[in-house]
Structure formats: structure tokens, C-alpha cells
Design an enzyme around this catalytic site. Structure first.
Site, PDB file in Angstrom:
ATOM      1  CB  CYS A   3      -0.908  -0.001   1.222  1.00 41.54           C
ATOM      2  SG  CYS A   3      -1.962   1.467   1.320  1.00 41.54           S
ATOM      3  CB  CYS A  11      -3.832   5.922   4.794  1.00 43.35           C
ATOM      4  SG  CYS A  11      -5.166   4.915   5.504  1.00 43.35           S
ATOM      5  CB  CYS A  14      -3.988  -1.502   6.815  1.00 42.53           C
ATOM      6  SG  CYS A  14      -5.622  -1.472   6.063  1.00 42.53           S
ATOM      7  CB  CYS A 101      -8.218   1.737  -0.472  1.00 42.33           C
ATOM      8  SG  CYS A 101      -7.961   0.698   0.977  1.00 42.33           S
ATOM      9  CD  GLN A 226     -19.856 -10.310  10.108  1.00 34.80           C
ATOM     10  OE1 GLN A 226     -18.924  -9.525  10.146  1.00 34.80           O
ATOM     11  NE2 GLN A 226     -20.338 -10.897  11.191  1.00 34.80           N
ATOM     12  CG  PHE A 255     -27.489  -8.856  19.468  1.00 40.42           C
ATOM     13  CD1 PHE A 255     -27.716  -7.530  19.796  1.00 40.42           C
ATOM     14  CD2 PHE A 255     -27.295  -9.769  20.490  1.00 40.42           C
ATOM     15  CE1 PHE A 255     -27.747  -7.120  21.124  1.00 40.42           C
ATOM     16  CE2 PHE A 255     -27.320  -9.380  21.820  1.00 40.42           C
ATOM     17  CZ  PHE A 255     -27.548  -8.045  22.135  1.00 40.42           C
ATOM     18  CG  ASN A 321     -22.918 -11.569  15.622  1.00 36.82           C
ATOM     19  OD1 ASN A 321     -21.790 -11.319  16.031  1.00 36.82           O
ATOM     20  ND2 ASN A 321     -23.308 -11.281  14.390  1.00 36.82           N
ATOM     21  CB  CYS A 348     -16.485  -7.712  15.874  1.00 40.38           C
ATOM     22  SG  CYS A 348     -17.543  -6.444  16.626  1.00 40.38           S
TER      23      CYS A 348
END
Length: 390
Positions: A3, A11, A14, A101, A226, A255, A321, A348
Site C-alpha cells: 500500500c 494513511c 492498516c 485502496c 459482514q 442480534f 452476535n 468482533c
């Protein structure tokens, strides 16, 4: 992942992208095992029960290291003659275009590159946060891969720029006919809020459909979905496998979103009740159930904690979830009281997942598997099987 934006320090989203991907997976695996295994060991030391607190760790699911993301959330900045889709200007840094990106597949990049110039030609003024002027705040592009379709949303301060969008839609749709859903979301409040309550559809079609494991999932503007489809497909397949091992007659999916888990886990022998607070997501889940000819699923647009409070007993399996904040004490207390034999917890945020499990002292964490939904970051999607202690 290579990248140039990261290499040139424009940026840093990541922040592990320069680390070999196999090494990233190994690090995450070890960190997660330390986080949960150390807690399991401490739980045994406290003498809370006579059952083993050891956790069976299943092999993690890795991701592609680039071109894996199906949703782009672009801040629109710059000026009407030179709009920029990506990151806004901050102190010491200019606004950065992220239309190229490497997280996005090439077809998405092509659309984003085109849109950046299309906004200029249409004369749609980007919103200026400092001056509180302009119209276009965000651009949201979502891809469904099976079949390849796109949903495009313009987040506007008001309806003032709508005619400019509508007058130039024919050109956009002719260039990219697989952009099947286009809408304008009106967000008039001057604050860091992604979307408002009003959604104005500019196409007849109002949803796109993604297919995971032969299960159709409907994506509408405000539905959670997702962002890494290849990994998400394996997440849902794993949950289905665990449920079929247990063979419950009935289960809850709390959820439930657009019904990803519920639609995968339902079978002729297992009925599912899906609960989700967002009515739009529930409508999508019910539509998918109808498309699959499933009659043993029921969905309701309710708060999961409130739903559990109104139940006198729980089914054999409860799948949860929750968002990043976790279940919360009210729901963990209620699950403790309802005492389902099994809880499948997908999260998550392993930190809040661990806190919630610690709050349910009558359960032991038997099995864990994690999914690298978010490569090049410290985040993971983890799923655990909790068993009620005898």
C-alpha cells in the site's frame, strides 16, 4: 499487502500491512489464546467448579490479504471542482483520496475512481465541516459478489443536491449497470454521524442479495452486513456445524441482523427465533426465509435484552452476535437465569466477549475458533461454544 498510502505515511488504518500476513495470523492466534486461556486457568484456580476449564482451540480462518472488503465508507471532502473520496484533511495532513485502496477489489476501485470524477461533473458540492457548508457528506458503496451487484448511497445534508444527482444518474447507470440500488440518505445534523433517518431511493430496486453457502442474504441500506464475505461465509458455516452437532429442537439467534446465522442454522429438525432491533434487517431476514421456503423461522424487531426478559424459559441453544459493546449485564444476568444448555457467542470484540463470559459463572468456555475478518489490524471475529456447568 503493498500500500503506497501506508508507505508514504498518508494513511495508517492498516497498521500491520507491512508485516507478513502469515505472521499476523500467528500473532493474533497467540494473543487470543493468552487472553482466554489465562482467564480459564484463573477460573480453575478459584475452584468455581470441578469441571475442566481448558479450551479447545480450533484452527483459525485466514483471509485474503487484499481485495477482501465489500464495503467502502468514503468521506467526501475537497471542493465541487475537485472532490476527494477518502480521508478528510486533518491538522498537518491534506485530504487523501482512497479510491485505489488495496482493501477493495478492482471492480470496486473502478467504480470509486469513476464516482470521484462523476461528482465533479455533476457539480455536487462536498460538505465542509469547518464552514458547515456544502451538501455531500459521505459516499457508501457496498458490493455483493454472488451475483456481482452494488448498492450506492449518497449521504447528504439536505435534499438540495438531489436534482443534480438525478440529472446525472443515467450516465452513471449506463457505465455501471450492476449498480442496482442507488439512494440518498439525509443527515442534516452537524456531527460525526454517518447517516440520518430519511432514505430516498433513486432506483426502483431497494436491496441487493449476497449468497453464502447457498443461503441468500438481503442487503438493504441500513442493514448490518459482514465486510469480509469470504471469511463471513466460513463463520456462518461453522456456526451451522456446531448447531447440528447439538441437534436442538429450537434455538434463539439474538442480534440476528439480516439472519445470517438463523438462516444457516435452521433445518427441518431445528426451528429458529431471530431477534434484531432494526426493522429493516428483520424484513430482509424474513424475505430470505421466504425465498428459501423455510417455515420454521420467526423474526421480530425487538431489543434482545428486552425480549429475553419476557421469556419464561430458553431453548437448548442461544446464539448471540452482539455489537462491539457486548451483551451487557442485563442480558448476561438473564441468560444465567434462563439457563440454556448451550450458548454460541460470536463477537468482533474479544475484550467484551471475555467480560460477558466471566459474568456468566454457570458456563464454561469449551471451544473457540477465530476468523480474520479484519486483516492488517488487531481486530478479529471470535466464536466460542459455552456449555452450562453440571
Amino acid at each position: 499487502m503493498h500500500c503506497e498510502h501506508f508507505i508514504q505515511k498518508r494513511c495508517s488504518s492498516c497498521h500491520h500491512c507491512m508485516t507478513d500476513y502469515a505472521e499476523q495470523v500467528e500473532r493474533k492466534d497467540q494473543q487470543l489464546k493468552i487472553q482466554f486461556s489465562s482467564w480459564a486457568h484463573l477460573d480453575t484456580d478459584k475452584g468455581n467448579d470441578n469441571e475442566s476449564s481448558s479450551i479447545t482451540w480450533l484452527k483459525p480462518v485466514a483471509s485474503a490479504d487484499s481485495a477482501f472488503r465489500n464495503k467502502a465508507k468514503m468521506v467526501v471532502s475537497g471542493a465541487a471542482h475537485q472532490p476527494i473520496l477518502g480521508l478528510p484533511a486533518t491538522q498537518g495532513k491534506e485530504a487523501l483520496s482512497l479510491v485505489d485502496c488495496p482493501l477493495y477489489p478492482k471492480p470496486m476501485q473502478e467504480i470509486l475512481i469513476y464516482l470521484q470524477d462523476w461528482i465533479r461533473r455533476a457539480g455536487i458540492p462536498p460538505y465542509n465541516v469547518a464552514k458547515k457548508k456544502g451538501e455531500l457528506k459521505f459516499l457508501l458503496l457496498t458490493q455483493a459478489q454472488k451475483p456481482e451487484q452494488y448498492m450506492l448511497r449518497f449521504v447528504l445534508r439536505s435534499t438540495q443536491a438531489l436534482p443534480r444527482i438525478e440529472n446525472n444518474l443515467a450516465e452513471l447507470q449506463a457505465r455501471f449497470p450492476n449498480i442496482q440500488v442507488i439512494s440518498a440518505n439525509i443527515q442534516p445534523v452537524h456531527m460525526a454521524r454517518l447517516e440520518g433517518d430519511e432514505e430516498i431511493f433513486l432506483t426502483e430496486k431497494q436491496s441487493i442479495t449476497e449468497t453464502f453457502n447457498d443461503v441468500p442474504l438481503v442487503i438493504r441500506p441500513k442493514s448490518f452486513f459482514q465486510t469480509n464475505p469470504q471469511v463471513a461465509e466460513q463463520l456462518y458455516a461453522t456456526a451451522r456445524e456446531w448447531v447440528r452437532e447439538i441437534k436442538p429442537n429450537h434455538m434463539w439467534d439474538l442480534f440476528c441482523g439480516v439472519g445470517g446465522f438463523a438462516l444457516h442454522c435452521a433445518s427441518p429438525d431445528t426451528s429458529v427465533t431471530g431477534i434484531e432491533i432494526e426493522p429493516e434487517a428483520i424484513a430482509s431476514a424474513q424475505y430470505s426465509a421466504n425465498q428459501m421456503g423455510l417455515t420454521n423461522l420467526s423474526f421480530a424487531a425487538l431489543d434482545s435484552a428486552q425480549y429475553s426478559q419476557g421469556q419464561e424459559q430458553a431453548p437448548q441453544v442461544v446464539l448471540v452476535n452482539p455489537p462491539r459493546r457486548g451483551l451487557g449485564k442485563a442480558l448476561t444476568d438473564r441468560l444465567e437465569a434462563l439457563a440454556p444448555p448451550y450458548i454460541i457467542y460470536s463477537s468482533c470484540n474479544p475484550d467484551t466477549m471475555k467480560e460477558d463470559i466471566q459474568g456468566m459463572s454457570h458456563y464454561r468456555l469449551e471451544r473457540m475458533k477465530w476468523f480474520d475478518m479484519f486483516p492488517h489490524t488487531d481486530h478479529v471475529e471470535a466464536m466460542g461454544l459455552l456449555v452450562r456447568k453440571s
